[in-house]
Design a protein around this motif. Structure first.
Motif, PDB file in Angstrom:
ATOM      1  N   GLY A   1      12.845 -30.418 -16.856  1.00 35.29           N
ATOM      2  CA  GLY A   1      13.579 -29.535 -15.961  1.00 35.29           C
ATOM      3  C   GLY A   1      14.546 -30.311 -15.094  1.00 35.29           C
ATOM      4  O   GLY A   1      14.505 -31.537 -15.031  1.00 35.29           O
ATOM      5  N   SER A   2      15.441 -29.599 -14.425  1.00 35.72           N
ATOM      6  CA  SER A   2      16.393 -30.187 -13.487  1.00 35.72           C
ATOM      7  C   SER A   2      16.231 -29.519 -12.131  1.00 35.72           C
ATOM      8  O   SER A   2      15.992 -28.303 -12.058  1.00 35.72           O
ATOM      9  CB  SER A   2      17.827 -30.019 -13.991  1.00 35.72           C
ATOM     10  OG  SER A   2      18.030 -30.690 -15.219  1.00 35.72           O
ATOM     11  N   VAL A   3      16.364 -30.305 -11.055  1.00 34.55           N
ATOM     12  CA  VAL A   3      16.183 -29.774  -9.704  1.00 34.55           C
ATOM     13  C   VAL A   3      17.276 -30.312  -8.789  1.00 34.55           C
ATOM     14  O   VAL A   3      17.874 -31.360  -9.059  1.00 34.55           O
ATOM     15  CB  VAL A   3      14.804 -30.157  -9.124  1.00 34.55           C
ATOM     16  CG1 VAL A   3      13.678 -29.535  -9.919  1.00 34.55           C
ATOM     17  CG2 VAL A   3      14.640 -31.686  -9.071  1.00 34.55           C
ATOM     18  N   GLN A  49       6.923 -34.425  -5.359  1.00 36.88           N
ATOM     19  CA  GLN A  49       7.189 -33.416  -6.387  1.00 36.88           C
ATOM     20  C   GLN A  49       7.883 -34.033  -7.598  1.00 36.88           C
ATOM     21  O   GLN A  49       7.548 -33.714  -8.749  1.00 36.88           O
ATOM     22  CB  GLN A  49       8.048 -32.287  -5.804  1.00 36.88           C
ATOM     23  CG  GLN A  49       7.307 -31.393  -4.826  1.00 36.88           C
ATOM     24  CD  GLN A  49       8.241 -30.452  -4.076  1.00 36.88           C
ATOM     25  OE1 GLN A  49       9.398 -30.776  -3.815  1.00 36.88           O
ATOM     26  NE2 GLN A  49       7.728 -29.280  -3.718  1.00 36.88           N
ATOM     27  N   LEU A  50       8.838 -34.911  -7.354  1.00 35.95           N
ATOM     28  CA  LEU A  50       9.548 -35.573  -8.452  1.00 35.95           C
ATOM     29  C   LEU A  50       8.595 -36.451  -9.260  1.00 35.95           C
ATOM     30  O   LEU A  50       8.638 -36.463 -10.499  1.00 35.95           O
ATOM     31  CB  LEU A  50      10.708 -36.414  -7.908  1.00 35.95           C
ATOM     32  CG  LEU A  50      11.885 -35.652  -7.300  1.00 35.95           C
ATOM     33  CD1 LEU A  50      12.864 -36.609  -6.635  1.00 35.95           C
ATOM     34  CD2 LEU A  50      12.606 -34.822  -8.357  1.00 35.95           C
ATOM     35  N   THR A  66      17.303 -34.724 -13.264  1.00 37.86           N
ATOM     36  CA  THR A  66      16.703 -34.188 -14.476  1.00 37.86           C
ATOM     37  C   THR A  66      15.535 -35.068 -14.885  1.00 37.86           C
ATOM     38  O   THR A  66      15.663 -36.303 -14.911  1.00 37.86           O
ATOM     39  CB  THR A  66      17.737 -34.121 -15.623  1.00 37.86           C
ATOM     40  OG1 THR A  66      18.733 -33.157 -15.291  1.00 37.86           O
ATOM     41  CG2 THR A  66      17.080 -33.727 -16.935  1.00 37.86           C
ATOM     42  N   GLU A 105      21.616 -33.986  -8.123  1.00 41.33           N
ATOM     43  CA  GLU A 105      20.665 -33.330  -9.011  1.00 41.33           C
ATOM     44  C   GLU A 105      19.801 -34.379  -9.695  1.00 41.33           C
ATOM     45  O   GLU A 105      20.181 -35.549  -9.776  1.00 41.33           O
ATOM     46  CB  GLU A 105      21.385 -32.492 -10.076  1.00 41.33           C
ATOM     47  CG  GLU A 105      22.073 -31.251  -9.548  1.00 41.33           C
ATOM     48  CD  GLU A 105      22.587 -30.358 -10.670  1.00 41.33           C
ATOM     49  OE1 GLU A 105      21.757 -29.898 -11.496  1.00 41.33           O
ATOM     50  OE2 GLU A 105      23.798 -30.129 -10.731  1.00 41.33           O
ATOM     51  N   ASN A 146      16.245 -30.262  -2.290  1.00 40.13           N
ATOM     52  CA  ASN A 146      15.153 -29.282  -2.189  1.00 40.13           C
ATOM     53  C   ASN A 146      13.824 -29.816  -2.730  1.00 40.13           C
ATOM     54  O   ASN A 146      12.857 -29.059  -2.830  1.00 40.13           O
ATOM     55  CB  ASN A 146      15.521 -28.009  -2.958  1.00 40.13           C
ATOM     56  CG  ASN A 146      16.734 -27.299  -2.367  1.00 40.13           C
ATOM     57  OD1 ASN A 146      17.026 -27.462  -1.183  1.00 40.13           O
ATOM     58  ND2 ASN A 146      17.437 -26.533  -3.181  1.00 40.13           N
ATOM     59  N   SER A 147      13.780 -31.103  -3.091  1.00 42.35           N
ATOM     60  CA  SER A 147      12.587 -31.664  -3.735  1.00 42.35           C
ATOM     61  C   SER A 147      12.095 -32.888  -2.975  1.00 42.35           C
ATOM     62  O   SER A 147      12.895 -33.690  -2.484  1.00 42.35           O
ATOM     63  CB  SER A 147      12.899 -32.048  -5.185  1.00 42.35           C
ATOM     64  OG  SER A 147      13.470 -30.970  -5.888  1.00 42.35           O
TER      65      SER A 147
END
Length: 523
Positions: free
Chosen positions: A228-230, A239-240, A219, A217, A234-235
């Protein structure tokens, strides 16, 4: 019941945690969950509040408000000892080691095993340390003085300090900032092994590829607040990066083709020995032209540091010559070299670039304090110095509450920005940038690269030394590869590849690579 389960499944949980310094909230209403047995990355710009949050978790700071839970239990930590007792340990960005102590003495410091009557029992500690060293593939020399070992081994010592104290929650603050590519690969493997055993890891890094490699994960924190946390799988890196900075970030430096002029730096048959009298730079010759960025690539430890120190006056050369803007600066003192037109962004910002107890304003004036307009008749003009510093703080986006703040209180990335602002503002004939983006976030990297290209476009020379091939290829116009202190060849950045540079970095001269290519083409 579901809430209790969630809390019990967390190694760490922060609820509405705020940490303020006066009126400034470094962390503002933080809510964060770190699951057990996972690697959780923490991503944010320099000065976003990541290290402050981790210092709360490691007991160095106490929260102004809010709660901290460890393994589902609410805790109050008033010191790092409390954190250690709870199984929390932190590897800081700048290592907390005593140079004059041995490796084993550093590892047991503060948790020394004793015999009867309080006599130190290093034999008992040695066995546990060597068992841990073997188990986690953390090779060390237990009897070496810390000052005599490599940066990579120093980091292994820091990790073993935590494992020796039976830490199950490990915090890594920019752990790869000073490591070679092979050492980074080794550390990533160690992290994966640790979480497989049930340990939990918090990883603070600006390197998006490392987050994609090991984290479960991520954050994102921006200006003291969680965005937010992802789930990392999936990223994308883009995007990060965009999430961190709050806008679209470009990974490619926008630049026009260089228009080089006359050589501003000439290195002829230069040789440099280190403090042990070992020759690190060997009969090296090259030049940097006005209006170009010359990148120097190579694995760490192949003479790059000694070359930079010789040019900047920090180290004496044993033979050869250094000419800057038609002035022979060979073995001149640092101030004379600076006055000849050199700007220097050193690879070790704290050792060579800053005086940490001094203010931001004073550090910005370090290269010019003795002359107008910073001083008059030997008296510093603080009104001007502070006004000038405020201008650069805004221009270079240095995150600090005031130009009068102690520089040591800034994050590592913002300390680097202070140096870059000072050196670039002077508009030097030659700017040496040694790993200038080490420890910086992607937004700051984008900005620094642009400033280096701006220096080039002003007609100045830039000598970029970096262990990142991406950075070298992205910013440089020409690239010189060093191996074992020697010049393996110089190539055009637009006409080479990572594969070709990799061969040269491993010790294959450019002419041999070209001969090999011709043979393949002939067949």
């Amino acid at each position: 019941m579901q809430s209790n389960f969630d809390q019990a499944s967390c190694a760490i949980e922060l609820k509405h945690m705020t940490k303020a310094f006066g009126d400034f909230k470094a962390n503002n209403d933080i809510n964060l969950k770190i699951k057990k047995g996972q690697i959780h990355a923490l991503l944010g710009e320099n000065g976003a509040g990541k290290s402050t949050m981790m210092n709360v978790l490691s007991g160095l700071y106490q929260p102004t408000s809010g709660d901290v839970f460890v393994n589902g239990e609410k805790v109050a930590m008033t010191s790092s000892k409390d954190a250690n007792n709870l199984g929390i340990g932190m590897v800081h960005q700048h290592f907390m080691l005593v140079d004059d102590f041995t490796v084993i003495e550093n590892i047991v410091l503060g948790a020394e095993p004793t015999k009867a009557a309080g006599i130190l029992n290093l034999k008992q500690a040695r066995q546990k340390i060597m068992d841990l060293s073997e188990k986690y593939h953390l090779e060390i020399d237990p009897d070496a003085k810390v000052r005599d070992i490599s940066v990579g081994m120093q980091q292994r010592v820091e990790i073993l300090k935590l494992l020796y104290r039976d830490a199950n929650i490990l915090i890594f603050d920019e752990p790869t900032a000073v490591l070679t590519p092979s050492e980074i690969t080794e550390l990533m493997a160690i992290m994966k092994e640790m979480v497989q055993e049930g340990k939990s890891i918090i990883l603070i890094t600006h390197k998006l590829d490392e987050i994609k490699e090991v984290a479960d994960e991520c954050t994102v924190i921006r200006r003291g607040q969680i965005i937010g946390s992802v789930l990392v799988k999936n990223s994308s890196e883009q995007q990060l990066a965009d999430m961190m900075v709050g806008r679209e970030v470009s990974f490619k430096t926008d630049k026009t083709k260089s228009k080089p002029g006359e050589a501003v730096l000439k290195i002829e048959n230069l040789s440099v020995k280190d403090s042990q009298k070992v020759e690190r730079v060997k009969n090296l010759s090259f030049n940097v032209r006005a209006g170009e960025v010359l990148g120097i690539a190579g694995v760490d430890g192949n003479g790059q540091s000694e070359l930079v120190q010789a040019i900047s006056g920090l180290e004496k050369s044993s033979s050869g010559s250094i000419t800057l803007d038609n002035q022979n600066i060979t073995n001149l003192k640092v101030r004379k070299v600076t006055e000849a037109g050199l700007g220097h962004i050193p690879e070790d910002r704290q050792r060579f670039g800053l005086i940490l107890p001094m203010t931001v304003s004073e550090n910005i004036a370090l290269q010019s304090y003795y002359c107008k307009p910073d001083s008059a008749h030997g008296v510093l003009k603080y009104n001007y110095m502070n006004e000038h510093a405020r201008h650069l703080i805004e221009q270079f986006d240095i995150r600090t509450s005031s130009e009068k703040s102690e520089t040591g209180a800034l994050s590592g990335g913002n300390q680097q920005k202070v140096i870059i602002a000072r050196e670039v503002e002077r508009n030097p004939k030659l700017l040496i940038a040694a790993n200038p983006t080490r420890g910086l976030d992607v937004g700051a990297i984008e900005y620094i690269h642009k400033r280096l290209v701006d220096q080039r476009d002003k007609g100045n020379g830039v000598l970029l030394v970096s262990f990142s091939l991406d950075e070298i290829l992205n910013v440089s116009d020409r690239i010189l590869v060093m191996h074992n202190g020697e010049n393996m060849g110089i190539v055009e950045a637009s006409r080479t590849s990572e594969q070709e540079l990799g061969l040269m970095m491993a010790g294959t001269p450019l002419d041999k690579i070209k001969k090999s290519k011709r043979k393949v083409a002939d067949k």
